[in-house]
Design a protein around this motif. Structure first.
Motif, short mmCIF file in Angstrom:
data_model
loop_
_atom_site.label_atom_id
_atom_site.label_comp_id
_atom_site.label_asym_id
_atom_site.label_seq_id
_atom_site.Cartn_x
_atom_site.Cartn_y
_atom_site.Cartn_z
N SER A 185 1.01 -1.37 -0.09
CA SER A 185 -0.15 0.01 -0.16
C SER A 185 0.93 1.07 -0.13
O SER A 185 2.10 1.36 0.40
CB SER A 185 -0.97 -0.10 1.28
OG SER A 185 -0.30 0.05 2.44
N GLY A 186 0.33 2.23 -0.19
CA GLY A 186 1.19 3.67 -0.27
C GLY A 186 1.13 4.25 -1.96
O GLY A 186 1.02 3.22 -2.64
N ASP A 187 1.66 5.41 -1.89
CA ASP A 187 2.22 5.77 -3.50
C ASP A 187 3.61 6.05 -3.22
O ASP A 187 4.24 6.58 -2.30
CB ASP A 187 1.36 7.16 -3.66
CG ASP A 187 -0.18 6.89 -3.58
OD1 ASP A 187 -0.61 5.81 -4.13
OD2 ASP A 187 -0.88 7.71 -2.95
N ILE A 188 4.06 5.92 -4.58
CA ILE A 188 5.53 6.28 -5.06
C ILE A 188 5.56 6.79 -6.34
O ILE A 188 5.18 6.48 -7.24
CB ILE A 188 6.45 4.94 -5.00
CG1 ILE A 188 7.78 5.41 -5.57
CG2 ILE A 188 5.81 3.86 -5.76
CD1 ILE A 188 8.76 4.05 -5.02
N PHE A 189 6.32 8.14 -6.09
CA PHE A 189 6.29 9.05 -7.31
C PHE A 189 7.70 9.14 -7.98
O PHE A 189 8.81 9.40 -6.96
CB PHE A 189 5.93 10.51 -7.06
CG PHE A 189 4.06 10.40 -6.59
CD1 PHE A 189 3.26 10.58 -7.61
CD2 PHE A 189 3.97 10.29 -5.41
CE1 PHE A 189 1.97 10.67 -7.19
CE2 PHE A 189 2.42 10.26 -4.91
CZ PHE A 189 1.59 10.55 -5.75
N ILE A 190 8.07 8.58 -8.86
CA ILE A 190 9.22 9.22 -9.81
C ILE A 190 8.94 10.29 -10.73
O ILE A 190 8.15 10.09 -11.60
CB ILE A 190 9.76 7.72 -10.50
CG1 ILE A 190 10.19 7.01 -9.30
CG2 ILE A 190 11.02 8.49 -11.36
CD1 ILE A 190 10.78 5.66 -9.79
N ASN A 191 9.64 11.51 -10.56
CA ASN A 191 9.16 12.79 -11.28
C ASN A 191 7.80 12.81 -11.32
O ASN A 191 7.28 13.14 -12.51
CB ASN A 191 9.81 12.57 -12.71
CG ASN A 191 11.40 12.66 -12.49
OD1 ASN A 191 11.99 13.39 -11.76
ND2 ASN A 191 12.17 12.05 -13.53
N GLU A 192 6.87 12.75 -10.31
CA GLU A 192 5.76 13.11 -10.22
C GLU A 192 4.68 12.03 -10.77
O GLU A 192 3.64 12.24 -10.82
CB GLU A 192 5.40 14.50 -10.48
CG GLU A 192 5.96 15.45 -9.84
CD GLU A 192 5.63 16.96 -10.11
OE1 GLU A 192 5.21 17.10 -11.41
OE2 GLU A 192 5.92 17.61 -9.36
N LYS A 193 5.24 10.84 -11.37
CA LYS A 193 4.34 10.05 -11.90
C LYS A 193 4.31 8.76 -11.02
O LYS A 193 5.35 8.42 -10.34
CB LYS A 193 5.13 9.36 -13.08
CG LYS A 193 4.34 8.44 -13.99
CD LYS A 193 5.07 7.77 -15.13
CE LYS A 193 3.96 6.79 -15.69
NZ LYS A 193 4.54 6.21 -16.95
N ASN A 194 3.08 8.30 -10.44
CA ASN A 194 2.91 7.48 -9.69
C ASN A 194 3.08 6.16 -10.10
O ASN A 194 2.37 5.58 -10.93
CB ASN A 194 1.38 7.68 -9.05
CG ASN A 194 1.27 6.48 -7.75
OD1 ASN A 194 1.93 5.70 -7.44
ND2 ASN A 194 0.21 6.92 -7.28
N ILE A 195 4.15 5.37 -9.59
CA ILE A 195 4.50 3.99 -10.25
C ILE A 195 4.04 3.07 -9.37
O ILE A 195 4.06 1.67 -9.40
CB ILE A 195 5.70 3.77 -10.59
CG1 ILE A 195 6.63 3.93 -9.23
CG2 ILE A 195 6.31 4.87 -11.33
CD1 ILE A 195 8.05 3.14 -9.23
N ALA A 196 3.26 3.25 -8.23
CA ALA A 196 2.83 2.18 -7.39
C ALA A 196 1.93 1.17 -7.87
O ALA A 196 1.95 -0.23 -7.51
CB ALA A 196 1.96 2.65 -6.20
N SER A 197 0.86 1.18 -9.04
CA SER A 197 0.38 0.44 -9.49
C SER A 197 0.37 -0.18 -11.06
O SER A 197 -0.52 -0.58 -11.69
CB SER A 197 -1.35 1.01 -9.37
OG SER A 197 -1.34 2.11 -9.87
N LEU A 198 1.80 0.18 -11.55
CA LEU A 198 1.98 0.08 -12.79
C LEU A 198 2.30 -1.42 -13.03
O LEU A 198 2.69 -2.38 -11.97
CB LEU A 198 3.36 0.71 -13.36
CG LEU A 198 3.18 2.21 -13.17
CD1 LEU A 198 4.57 2.79 -13.96
CD2 LEU A 198 1.67 2.52 -14.19
N ASN A 199 1.81 -2.01 -14.20
CA ASN A 199 2.40 -3.43 -14.48
C ASN A 199 3.83 -3.95 -14.71
O ASN A 199 4.46 -2.66 -14.86
CB ASN A 199 1.29 -4.13 -15.40
CG ASN A 199 1.54 -3.49 -16.83
OD1 ASN A 199 2.66 -3.01 -17.00
ND2 ASN A 199 0.49 -3.68 -17.59
#
Lengths: 355, 225
Positions: free
Chosen positions: B61-75
């Motif tokens: 759970s939680g959010d992670i942003f790389i250069n303001e893009k949330n990658i937490a739920s990417l495949n």
């Protein structure tokens, strides 16, 4: 291609061994196809030489030329663009010190199955024959007088023709009278209208004859029913098909082992974000390079071997067939690479970096 | 603006009474040009932190942003693109391809990604790292330190926003280790990248702008210079 080629260059020994295995498989496939082709022509050359659409035999002969007998009158009644009467008998021909199994064809000089003479001249009198030039390998020469088994008639070779073997025996072409004297001996005159079959060129095979005792058989069907022909070609073709399957499995195993060894390396590359698709394409490209080189060397080796083989070995290389087989070999090798591709796709980059 | 930002990241492995909380409510921020160390004993969750930050693992759970893009739920496929474009890994085990020369290690990246360093930049990088003479050698011909420097070159070559280094000095003696850290620091400052070094070697923290400490899955700011 970049990864594939660089890896091959760095690990020459490893990949040379794989190429070596593929080369041997290709060599075997090409050689068997040459043998299959050679054995086939041994049987069918004389029939192919007719360039006919069909042959008419009696229905009760069950597609066997030697077992079929009919009369010239029956032949005249046939409807076709071109017809040629044919008498055939097998015999052993011998001179003082040579002997050979031969097939004697009785034909008419003015009909289309008359062979082209490549050396000497055509028969012009009774008991003169044109012989298949392969009989020279048995030690026979122009002008030889041949004694025959089962008759007192003697035949003289006056000419040679190329590509004329029937059911593995060289053909001797003579006129109908010669054939009938060999077959019927003293009763030849009483049987002067007896032939075995009629070779026809026509577009409509079903319309050739309406005589219910006769049967028009397509040339290819006729060839397949030559004694031993189908058994022989099936055997060799099956071996070739199995070799295709085997080479696919061999390549699959080799590549799989190589891929498993490189799992952590692939994992690291995937961790860096190099797409699975790129890695998979690289493995396929590598397989293609290995298979193409292996098959090419196998092809060259086959042709070189063929050039040094004694004439008694019945190999005849049909380049188009071999090229098709080569392409199939490369294709099945690539199918063999599929397992490795699946493995790569499943690699978890996390495990590779020990996370 | 933060290059890397983590908000309330939790990561749980297993379930039931085998359940392990590897990361608990982790908040983290890294800016451009920062060299950050994450220290802690083995098993504390450092590696989990690094793999989540690097887009190799998705958080529970939680959010992670790389250069303001949330990658937490990417495949996985999308994560793979993020890693290729944004992240440079320097791994404990050498991440070099055994059958490629140093030059070709870089060239491989050109095959799969645009916007890598140009020729002059690469020459400069080789020079900075002191590996110009090694360019046509295979990894098996290099010493441990040389290999690590090539790995750094490879991580920097793709112009990533974030460099993640997992024990980059583990196989090196002290002098070499300091040298590698100095190199990382220089490159971080020159290229304005963000470098995160995970290590249990506290001697290295003097090179870092910030030091975080990981204890039992909890990340705490330890020291700021």
């Amino acid at each position: 291609m970049f990864l594939a080629w660089n890896e091959i260059q760095k690990n020459k020994l490893r990949f040379t061994l794989i190429i070596g295995v593929l080369m041997l498989v290709a060599y075997l496939v090409f050689f068997l196809s040459g043998l299959a082709n050679g054995l086939a022509s041994l049987n069918r050359e004389a029939v192919d030489k007719w360039d006919a659409s069909a042959i008419v035999l009696t229905e009760e002969s069950d597609k066997s030329l030697v077992a079929s007998t009919m009369t010239i009158d029956e032949a005249e009644a046939m409807e076709a663009d071109k017809t040629a009467v044919l008498g055939q008998i097998n015999a052993i021909a011998r001179t003082d010190d040579q002997k050979a199994n031969v097939s004697i064809f009785g034909i008419r000089e003015d009909e289309f199955i008359m062979p082209e003479v490549s050396e000497g001249e055509a028969f012009s009198a009774g008991n003169e024959v044109i012989a298949s030039d392969t009989i020279k390998e048995d030690g026979f020469a122009l002008g030889d007088e041949l004694e025959l088994s089962s008759t007192d008639e003697k035949l003289t070779i006056v000419g040679f023709t190329e590509d004329a073997r029937f059911n593995a025996a060289p053909v001797l072409y003579g006129d109908l009278g010669t054939f009938q004297r060999v077959k019927f001996g003293e009763a030849a005159e009483a049987n002067e209208d007896q032939i075995n079959g009629v070779v026809v060129r026509t577009d409509d095979i079903s319309a050739v004859t309406d005589n219910s005792e006769l049967e028009a058989i397509e040339s290819e069907t006729f060839i397949e029913n030559l004694p031993g022909y189908t058994a022989q070609s099936l055997t060799l073709n099956f071996m070739i098909y199995f070799l295709f399957a085997i080479s696919s499995v061999i390549v699959a195993i080799f590549l799989y082992v190589l891929t498993v060894q490189k799992i952590s390396m692939f994992g690291v590359m995937k961790a860096q974000g190099i797409p699975s698709g790129y890695l998979a394409r690289s493995v396929v490209a590598q397989t293609f390079i290995l298979a193409a080189i292996g098959v090419a060397i196998g092809l060259i080796l086959t042709l070189v071997t063929g050039a040094f083989l004694p004439a008694a070995v019945p190999v005849a290389f049909a380049i188009p067939t071999m090229l098709i087989y080569g392409v199939i070999l490369v294709a099945v090798a690539i199918i063999g690479a599929v397992f490795s591709v699946l493995t790569i796709v499943k690699i978890d980059p996390l495990k590779a970096i020990g996370g | 603006m933060a290059v890397l930002e983590m908000n309330q990241i939790n990561k749980t492995f297993g379930s039931g009474h085998k359940k392990v909380d590897a990361l608990k409510k982790t908040d983290f921020q890294a800016e451009r040009g920062e060299l950050i160390a994450v220290i802690g004993p083995s098993g504390s969750g450092k590696s989990t932190f690094l793999t989540i930050a690097g887009g190799l693992l998705s958080p529970t759970s939680g959010d992670i942003f790389i250069n303001e893009k949330n990658i937490a739920s990417l495949n996985e496929k999308e994560l793979s693109k993020v890693r290729l474009k944004e992240i440079g890994f320097i791994l404990q085990a050498s991440n070099l391809i055994p059958f490629l020369t140093v030059d070709k290690q870089m060239k491989l990246l050109d095959k799969v990604k645009k916007d890598n360093m140009n020729k002059q930049e690469l020459e400069q990088l080789y020079e900075d790292l002191g590996i110009t003479d090694l360019r046509n050698k295979y990894p098996s011909d290099l010493s441990g330190g040389e290999r690590q420097r090539v790995a750094i070159a490879k991580a920097l070559y793709s112009n990533p926003s974030i460099i993640l280094a997992d024990e980059p000095t583990a196989s090196l003696d002290s002098d070499r280790a300091y040298e590698v850290m100095q190199l990382l620091r220089n490159e971080t400052k020159n290229k304005k990248t963000t470098t995160i070094v995970v290590t249990h070697d506290i001697r290295l923290i003097e090179y870092c702008d910030k030091v975080y400490k990981m204890v039992d899955g909890v990340l705490k700011l330890h020291e700021q210079s």
